[in-house]
Write a protein that holds these residues in place. Sequence first.
Motif, mmCIF file in Angstrom:
data_model
loop_
_atom_site.group_PDB
_atom_site.id
_atom_site.type_symbol
_atom_site.label_atom_id
_atom_site.label_comp_id
_atom_site.label_asym_id
_atom_site.label_seq_id
_atom_site.Cartn_x
_atom_site.Cartn_y
_atom_site.Cartn_z
ATOM 1 N N VAL A 105 -1.926 6.672 4.543
ATOM 2 C CA VAL A 105 -0.965 5.911 3.739
ATOM 3 C C VAL A 105 -0.590 6.751 2.527
ATOM 4 N N GLY B 48 2.184 6.695 -0.788
ATOM 5 C CA GLY B 48 3.130 5.831 -1.477
ATOM 6 C C GLY B 48 3.641 6.455 -2.751
ATOM 7 N N ASP C 94 2.027 5.438 7.255
ATOM 8 C CA ASP C 94 2.457 4.262 6.505
ATOM 9 C C ASP C 94 2.980 4.769 5.169
ATOM 10 N N ASN D 133 4.175 3.459 1.609
ATOM 11 C CA ASN D 133 4.018 2.229 0.837
ATOM 12 C C ASN D 133 4.714 2.320 -0.511
ATOM 13 N N SER E 140 6.050 -0.115 4.220
ATOM 14 C CA SER E 140 5.304 -1.241 3.669
ATOM 15 C C SER E 140 5.539 -1.395 2.174
ATOM 16 N N TYR F 257 1.244 -5.672 1.860
ATOM 17 C CA TYR F 257 -0.098 -5.745 1.307
ATOM 18 C C TYR F 257 -0.069 -6.797 0.205
#
Length: 305
Positions: free
Chosen positions: A172, A174, A191, A193, A226, A282
């Motif tokens: 992940v 972000g 992912d 984010n 996400s 989330y």
Amino acid sequence: MQLRIFTEPQQGASYDDQLAVAKATEELGFDAFFRSDHFLAMGGDGRPGPTDSWVTLAGLARETSRIRLGTLVSSATFRHPGMLAIQVAQVDAMSGGRVELGLGTGWFAAEHAAYGIPFPDKRFGMLEEQLAVVTGLWNTPTGETFSHHGRHYQLTDSPALPKPAQSPVPIVIGGQGKKRTPALAARYASDFNLGFAPLDQIAAGFERVREACRAVERDPAEITYSAALVACVGTDEAELARRAAAIGREPAELREHGVAGTVAEVVDRLAWLAEQGVQRTYLQILDLSDLDHLDLIAREVAPQL
């Protein structure tokens, strides 16, 4: 829309507190339990004190059987990438292949000062190298060795062991950076984010990552897009106000910036987020003692998505 539970244990949570939330997360049908990776409370005394994220996740790996487990996000300043690769691979094996590694530059200078952790001004290069080292170690075929000679880290003839149960371990990445972060996500992320980003900027943030993927000839659809947002849901205004007060927030502010309000309002907000391209949310749960909150979301919100 996939819902994950995201916690901030540094604000004051024991391992047992986190275990209770993780078990509820699994029993109620949420996809994953994630936690922050911090060592100092942001307001309040943080008692009983911080818990290490990867030690905690190792324990939870043995206490759960279905949910994904991960960090949002570990700081590149906290652990040498060689040790991080070993830790994550071990927890992944302990969980039967349910771990995800969220990794970022780190930002909270005070926690570094409090625990004697170096906090250099420029950290993006550290993050880039950590991702190269961690993935390089995991991807090296068994029986071969891995070396890395970079500005921040040097590894020579590592046996590149142990291997995680998953191949690859989902990563992940972000952040709201407009160039370097999307490029890094295009290279490494499963992912991407956007944590607590202004809601009207989410779609544009995702598009920057898609453009970065196309630039390196990666299919943008290989990445899950996400968002992380504070959650506060009530069956009525009184319950919403009570939950907002418990985390030191105001209902109006939560409604504006988070996934908050009555059940109908929260369903509408999540549907709107899906229209912006959010595939996974989330839900930041700040009151870990309120397991009824998770039950309400699972029982009344999730079935409508």
